[in-house]
Design an enzyme around this catalytic site. Structure first.
Site, PDB file in Angstrom:
ATOM      1  N   GLY A  16       0.805  -1.213   0.000  1.00 39.88           N
ATOM      2  CA  GLY A  16       0.000   0.000   0.000  1.00 39.88           C
ATOM      3  C   GLY A  16       0.836   1.260   0.000  1.00 39.88           C
ATOM      4  O   GLY A  16       0.419   2.281  -0.545  1.00 39.88           O
ATOM      5  N   LEU A  17       2.017   1.203   0.611  1.00 40.35           N
ATOM      6  CA  LEU A  17       2.882   2.378   0.619  1.00 40.35           C
ATOM      7  C   LEU A  17       3.546   2.562  -0.750  1.00 40.35           C
ATOM      8  O   LEU A  17       3.543   3.656  -1.317  1.00 40.35           O
ATOM      9  CB  LEU A  17       3.948   2.248   1.711  1.00 40.35           C
ATOM     10  CG  LEU A  17       4.938   3.403   1.801  1.00 40.35           C
ATOM     11  CD1 LEU A  17       4.239   4.697   2.183  1.00 40.35           C
ATOM     12  CD2 LEU A  17       6.043   3.093   2.806  1.00 40.35           C
ATOM     13  N   ASP A  18       4.098   1.477  -1.266  1.00 45.92           N
ATOM     14  CA  ASP A  18       4.790   1.514  -2.555  1.00 45.92           C
ATOM     15  C   ASP A  18       4.009   0.636  -3.535  1.00 45.92           C
ATOM     16  O   ASP A  18       4.331  -0.520  -3.761  1.00 45.92           O
ATOM     17  CB  ASP A  18       6.224   1.002  -2.379  1.00 45.92           C
ATOM     18  CG  ASP A  18       7.055   1.120  -3.645  1.00 45.92           C
ATOM     19  OD1 ASP A  18       6.560   1.694  -4.631  1.00 45.92           O
ATOM     20  OD2 ASP A  18       8.201   0.618  -3.644  1.00 45.92           O
ATOM     21  N   THR A  75      -0.835  -2.735  -3.924  1.00 47.98           N
ATOM     22  CA  THR A  75      -1.485  -3.741  -4.735  1.00 47.98           C
ATOM     23  C   THR A  75      -1.406  -3.363  -6.209  1.00 47.98           C
ATOM     24  O   THR A  75      -1.649  -2.220  -6.589  1.00 47.98           O
ATOM     25  CB  THR A  75      -2.961  -3.877  -4.309  1.00 47.98           C
ATOM     26  OG1 THR A  75      -3.011  -4.315  -2.951  1.00 47.98           O
ATOM     27  CG2 THR A  75      -3.726  -4.835  -5.186  1.00 47.98           C
ATOM     28  N   SER A 128      -9.610  -4.598   0.580  1.00 48.69           N
ATOM     29  CA  SER A 128      -9.629  -3.138   0.504  1.00 48.69           C
ATOM     30  C   SER A 128     -11.056  -2.592   0.482  1.00 48.69           C
ATOM     31  O   SER A 128     -11.884  -3.023  -0.324  1.00 48.69           O
ATOM     32  CB  SER A 128      -8.905  -2.663  -0.755  1.00 48.69           C
ATOM     33  OG  SER A 128      -9.052  -1.267  -0.904  1.00 48.69           O
ATOM     34  N   ASN A 154      -5.283  -9.800  -2.366  1.00 52.59           N
ATOM     35  CA  ASN A 154      -5.938  -8.741  -1.598  1.00 52.59           C
ATOM     36  C   ASN A 154      -7.437  -8.703  -1.927  1.00 52.59           C
ATOM     37  O   ASN A 154      -7.831  -8.277  -3.009  1.00 52.59           O
ATOM     38  CB  ASN A 154      -5.288  -7.395  -1.918  1.00 52.59           C
ATOM     39  CG  ASN A 154      -5.765  -6.282  -1.010  1.00 52.59           C
ATOM     40  OD1 ASN A 154      -6.770  -6.425  -0.309  1.00 52.59           O
ATOM     41  ND2 ASN A 154      -5.073  -5.163  -1.031  1.00 52.59           N
ATOM     42  N   ASN A 203     -11.671   0.365  -0.448  1.00 55.69           N
ATOM     43  CA  ASN A 203     -11.634   1.470  -1.402  1.00 55.69           C
ATOM     44  C   ASN A 203     -11.893   1.053  -2.843  1.00 55.69           C
ATOM     45  O   ASN A 203     -11.818   1.876  -3.749  1.00 55.69           O
ATOM     46  CB  ASN A 203     -10.264   2.167  -1.315  1.00 55.69           C
ATOM     47  CG  ASN A 203     -10.013   2.760   0.058  1.00 55.69           C
ATOM     48  OD1 ASN A 203     -10.903   3.344   0.656  1.00 55.69           O
ATOM     49  ND2 ASN A 203      -8.803   2.592   0.565  1.00 55.69           N
ATOM     50  N   ARG A 220      -7.752   6.635   1.097  1.00 52.28           N
ATOM     51  CA  ARG A 220      -8.848   6.203   0.227  1.00 52.28           C
ATOM     52  C   ARG A 220      -8.369   6.171  -1.226  1.00 52.28           C
ATOM     53  O   ARG A 220      -9.085   6.557  -2.140  1.00 52.28           O
ATOM     54  CB  ARG A 220     -10.044   7.151   0.384  1.00 52.28           C
ATOM     55  CG  ARG A 220     -10.653   7.113   1.788  1.00 52.28           C
ATOM     56  CD  ARG A 220     -11.741   8.136   1.971  1.00 52.28           C
ATOM     57  NE  ARG A 220     -12.259   8.115   3.329  1.00 52.28           N
ATOM     58  CZ  ARG A 220     -12.837   9.146   3.933  1.00 52.28           C
ATOM     59  NH1 ARG A 220     -12.955  10.306   3.294  1.00 52.28           N
ATOM     60  NH2 ARG A 220     -13.292   9.041   5.162  1.00 52.28           N
TER      61      ARG A 220
END
Length: 299
Positions: free
Chosen positions: A66-68, A89, A181, A178, A183, A115
């Site tokens: 999620g960060l990268d 993802t 999520s 995943n 979002n 989000r």
């Protein structure tokens, strides 16, 4: 210790829009990660190995997905001392994610609301970035997190996951599916039995094919929503949920950990919280559908 303390950069970053600060930081890390300038953020990797699903993690500190999202900064995060890094993802096609603004600071809680919605550059760009990374050669464990495009109908979600699995399999130490999520519209509907069973069956079939083709077995973990993880964990106990889900997904591996979000996640943190009656140093794993592979207290 990093040569650039966070306290020095924080005022500048907090003067920017949250997503702009995020993108600027990742861009900077991507540029310096394989240059001598990486010493400005580098830290020694703590040696505290733990083995999960046949993978030897150098330590119990991992960076969650999620960060990268595009896998641009794998070597930079490896230089910071993480024993494992999970990126993504990723979805088959590039997509912009949700409308902006979509990232919000909560300074009083030292937190962010995210989000973003699986914004990424697509599978081909993701794999190109992963292939350039040296993190695995340096002993790090690399997880690749896969998802579905927002434009893909939920009844065709398996097509996206299978395409992503085939693309990332040769380059991953483990793969995370995943389905958690909030979002991405309707994504969590895949956690229902009538959707989860065929999805996992299709992934297992594809995994068997890929294992034969590449002569290596890559563990697959499933990331589910925090509410389900906590609810079931509290209601029937963590050991029971792992056994139950492990029986359903067969050779797919499921780990659970109490991390920053307290959710079942792809070994982002290889430690389980004693608030659920487990030693902090313990991780429960279902490997090849055999409950005997669980490592907690010999159970």
């Amino acid at each position: 210790m990093s040569l650039v303390p966070y306290a020095l950069t924080r005022p500048f970053l907090f003067g920017l829009d949250p997503e702009q600060a995020h993108d600027l930081t990742l861009g900077a890390l991507a540029r310096i990660q394989r240059t001598p300038l990486i010493c400005t953020v580098a830290q020694r990797r703590v040696a505290d190995p733990v083995t999960v699903a046949g993978l030897k993690f150098p330590n119990r500190i991992g960076l969650a997905a999620g960060l990268d999202k595009n896998g641009r900064c794998i070597d930079a995060f490896g230089a910071m001392g993480f024993g494992s890094v999970e990126v993504g993802t990723v979805t088959p096609k590039a997509q912009p994610g949700n409308p902006k603004p979509r990232m919000f600071r909560l300074p009083e809680a030292a937190a962010l609301i995210n989000r973003l919605g699986f914004n990424n550059d697509g599978l081909a760009a993701f794999i190109a970035n992963v292939r350039r990374a040296r993190f695995r050669n340096d002993g790090g464990i690399l997880g690749l997190n896969i998802g579905k495009n927002a434009s893909t109908p939920i009844e065709r979600a398996a097509d996206d996951y299978l395409l992503c699995l085939e693309g990332v399999y040769p380059h991953a130490d483990y793969v995370t599916v995943n389905i958690s999520s909030p979002n991405t519209a309707n994504l969590r509907s895949l956690q229902a039995d009538n959707a989860l069973d065929p999805l996992l069956a299709a992934l297992q079939q594809k995994k068997a094919e890929l294992a034969r083709r590449h002569s290596r077995n890559v563990p697959i973990w499933v990331k589910i929503a925090v509410a389900i993880a906590l609810g079931l964990g509290t209601m029937i106990g963590w050991k029971r949920i792992v056994v139950t889900v492990g029986e359903k997904i067969g050779k797919t591996h499921l780990t659970y950990a109490q991390g920053a979000c307290a959710e079942i996640t792809a070994a982002a943190t290889i430690a389980a919280a004693d608030v659920y009656g487990m030693p902090v140093s313990t991780t429960h794993v279902l490997s090849s559908g055999i409950a005997g592979a669980m490592s907690a207290n010999g159970s």
